[in-house]
Design an enzyme around this catalytic site. Structure first.
Site, short mmCIF file in Angstrom:
data_model
loop_
_atom_site.label_atom_id
_atom_site.label_comp_id
_atom_site.label_asym_id
_atom_site.label_seq_id
_atom_site.Cartn_x
_atom_site.Cartn_y
_atom_site.Cartn_z
N LYS A 196 0.83 -1.20 0.00
CA LYS A 196 0.00 0.00 0.00
C LYS A 196 0.86 1.25 0.00
O LYS A 196 0.61 2.20 -0.75
CB LYS A 196 -0.94 -0.01 1.21
CG LYS A 196 -1.94 1.13 1.22
CD LYS A 196 -2.98 0.94 2.32
CE LYS A 196 -4.04 2.04 2.24
NZ LYS A 196 -5.13 1.83 3.22
N GLU A 202 9.59 -5.82 4.60
CA GLU A 202 9.67 -7.21 4.16
C GLU A 202 9.43 -7.30 2.65
O GLU A 202 10.16 -8.00 1.93
CB GLU A 202 8.63 -8.07 4.90
CG GLU A 202 8.80 -8.13 6.41
CD GLU A 202 7.94 -7.10 7.13
OE1 GLU A 202 7.63 -7.32 8.30
OE2 GLU A 202 7.57 -6.08 6.50
N GLY A 255 -5.61 -3.16 3.83
CA GLY A 255 -4.87 -4.30 3.31
C GLY A 255 -5.65 -5.59 3.33
O GLY A 255 -5.67 -6.35 2.34
N ARG A 256 -6.30 -5.90 4.46
CA ARG A 256 -7.00 -7.18 4.56
C ARG A 256 -8.34 -7.18 3.84
O ARG A 256 -9.03 -8.19 3.81
CB ARG A 256 -7.16 -7.58 6.03
CG ARG A 256 -7.89 -6.57 6.90
CD ARG A 256 -7.69 -6.89 8.38
NE ARG A 256 -8.27 -5.89 9.26
CZ ARG A 256 -7.69 -4.74 9.57
NH1 ARG A 256 -6.53 -4.42 9.04
NH2 ARG A 256 -8.27 -3.89 10.40
N GLU A 341 -7.00 -9.33 13.22
CA GLU A 341 -6.42 -8.00 13.05
C GLU A 341 -7.50 -6.93 13.08
O GLU A 341 -7.27 -5.81 13.51
CB GLU A 341 -5.62 -7.92 11.74
CG GLU A 341 -4.80 -6.64 11.63
CD GLU A 341 -3.75 -6.71 10.53
OE1 GLU A 341 -2.66 -7.25 10.79
OE2 GLU A 341 -4.04 -6.23 9.42
N HIS A 371 -8.21 -36.15 12.58
CA HIS A 371 -7.21 -37.04 13.17
C HIS A 371 -6.12 -36.24 13.90
O HIS A 371 -5.06 -36.79 14.21
CB HIS A 371 -6.59 -37.92 12.09
CG HIS A 371 -7.60 -38.82 11.44
ND1 HIS A 371 -7.87 -40.08 11.91
CD2 HIS A 371 -8.41 -38.63 10.37
CE1 HIS A 371 -8.81 -40.63 11.15
NE2 HIS A 371 -9.15 -39.77 10.22
N LYS A 481 7.42 -3.68 14.84
CA LYS A 481 8.16 -3.11 13.71
C LYS A 481 9.07 -1.98 14.18
O LYS A 481 10.22 -1.86 13.73
CB LYS A 481 7.18 -2.58 12.65
CG LYS A 481 6.38 -3.64 11.93
CD LYS A 481 5.49 -2.99 10.89
CE LYS A 481 4.66 -4.01 10.13
NZ LYS A 481 3.80 -3.37 9.11
#
Length: 508
Positions: A196, A202, A255-256, A341, A371, A481
């Site tokens: 964005k 990263e 973002g999400r 978030e 399982h 961060k």
């Protein structure tokens, strides 16, 4: 006289607690009342999704009190603000206009989204037609919502001969990027950089390494292979991306919630524009339902009623999601970010301490999870509401027995959690009365996929409004961060444990 939010919550706490078996026995119309289909279309083809909340402890009276809570908490007003493009993120003074990207929202925002989408459509078409040379692979680099949404959509919809082979990389761990390099031919690979702000450390570090890989492999104009997906196009130009290869999206898109914007570029590259448009259309159908339907008939709002009953009234600290479809194996990961978030907050919109908010979202894929973790669901001491998600139509072409066994197990688990089984042997006793909901799509295609994701977006928003919290900021991700930057800069001391770890790793 209208009640306040606190008074409405107090009424909800006073409800009796009958078992699920008793609820079904007392109301022969329970399934009809708490199940509903959302009808969808793709061209002339009708499809849909069944939402069954009958195995939860919702009752007519409880739903009425939750409807009163929604009224007291101003749900209708907040929903209207959301679709009108008004500020619904007060801490950052922003709107949240992801629905406008699907054509449902403020007119000017929809028009802007249409123009940006047309720019992306032309780019995708040109790349598919060979205007950029032969393209067999795309490495999509992002993090958080810029990676989780595309990864989910590509994995779900592009398994059968994708138009372009897409690899989504988010982790700063170089192993992840090297794995993508190994799968791609640099001579026919493009890079999508999704950020964005176009400053995410990263993402930009991975992008630099990808450019070096291209250059080291003999690609002369490595920067020319980059498509930038960003709300800060000027930053992408400064970084070296040609302005004709920048696909912007609006600042008001979080973002999400960004899959529907140019962040969805790798999806369109993988599945083709027709399917990408179908994803948007499926989501838009949910937008219209959520905007135009009131009370308990509003499916995302009804789901939020159940979510809050278990998290706030019954003290459930987690919610599990199990996709009985290999194509949705990444859905629990996607929902973790969307829900935790968004609603992992400890204060109200006004900044006051609040009651428990988002439960921990977790899950897996059936039948593998049976399982691994279902022992705890059936006989453990924790109350864990469960969502089951499945498709009526199979995603494979093998013997029909595969899908039959898959669905049989999915429905059996919900039935077993509710019914339980008594035994004189305490080790073989199943208490039952454990809630679950089931979401059953007719077929997992682009349209139902878009609707499924949009349903969870609006469910998350509805939860937030009823808890009076802001689902659109995420300041909690910033502190770590900041400290990482201080470590990188050096000259600052930390706690003894951190100092010892830095020294042991040779970072200090």
């Amino acid at each position: 006289m209208a009640v306040t939010c606190n008074e409405a919550w107090e009424k909800i706490t006073l409800h009796q607690d009958p078992s699920l078996k008793e609820l079904f026995a007392d109301d022969p119309e329970r399934v009809e009342k708490l199940s509903a289909r959302l009808e969808l279309t793709r061209g002339d083809v009708a499809t849909g999704i069944l939402f069954d909340w009958s195995k939860t402890h919702l009752t007519d009276d409880l739903l009425s009190d939750f409807e009163e809570l929604a009224l007291a908490c101003g749900f209708d007003d907040m929903r209207e603000k959301l679709f009108a493009g008004e500020v619904v993120n007060p801490t950052e003074g922003r709107a949240a206009e992801h629905s406008a990207l699907r054509g449902v929202g403020k007119e000017s925002s929809v028009e802007e989204a249409d123009a940006l989408r047309e720019r992306m459509r032309l780019m995708v078409g040109a790349m598919h037609e060979g205007a950029f040379g032969e393209i067999k692979h795309l490495i999509h680099i992002g993090i958080g919502g810029s990676a989780l949404g595309p990864a989910l959509a590509v994995d779900a919809l592009a398994r059968d001969l994708p138009v372009v082979d897409v690899h989504v990389v988010s982790n700063i761990d170089g192993v992840a990027l090297e794995e993508a390099f190994e799968a791609c031919d640099p001579a026919t690979t493009f890079i999508a950089v999704a950020s964005k702000t176009f400053t995410t450390i990263e993402t930009m570090t991975n992008a630099q390494s990808a450019l070096k890989w291209l250059a080291d492999s003999g690609v002369e104009d490595s920067t020319g292979r980059v498509i930038a997906l960003t709300a800060a196009p000027e930053k992408a130009v400064e970084w070296g991306v040609d302005e004709t290869r920048i696909l912007p999206f609006a600042e008001s898109v979080g973002g999400r919630y960004s899959l529907w914007s140019s962040i969805g570029f790798p999806v369109a590259i993988a599945v083709g524009w027709e399917d990408f448009q179908a994803i948007l259309d499926g989501a838009a159908r949910v937008d219209e339902h959520f905007r135009d339907t009131d009370g308990r008939k509003n499916l995302p709002l009804r789901a939020a009623f159940a979510d809050l009953y278990y998290s706030r009234i019954k003290g459930a600290q987690t919610r599990a999601v199990f996709a009985y479809d290999e194509r949705l194996r990444l859905l629990p990961d996607y929902l973790q970010q969307l829900e935790m978030e968004s609603n992992g907050k400890s204060v109200t919109v006004e900044g006051h301490p609040t009651e428990p908010t988002a439960p921990i979202t977790w899950g897996g894929v059936g039948t593998d999870a049976q399982h691994a973790v279902f022992q705890l669901l059936h006989q453990g001491t924790h109350l864990i509401p469960v969502d089951f998600i499945a498709s009526v139509e199979a995603g494979d072409t093998l013997d029909a027995a595969h899908h039959h066994i898959l669905l049989m197990n999915c429905f059996a688990q919900g039935a077993a959690l509710m019914a339980g089984k008594s035994s004189d042997d305490p080790h073989r006793n199943y208490p039952g009365d454990r809630p679950s909901a089931t979401i059953l799509v007719d077929d997992l295609d682009a349209t139902t996929f878009g609707a499924l994701v949009a349903f969870h977006e609006h469910r998350t928003f509805a939860n937030a409004v009823l808890m009076n919290i802001n689902p659109f900021d995420q300041f909690g991700v910033e502190l770590g961060k900041e400290i990482a930057k201080k470590i990188e800069a050096g000259g600052e001391r930390f706690d003894p444990s951190t100092e010892a770890l830095l020294k042991a790793a040779g970072v200090s």
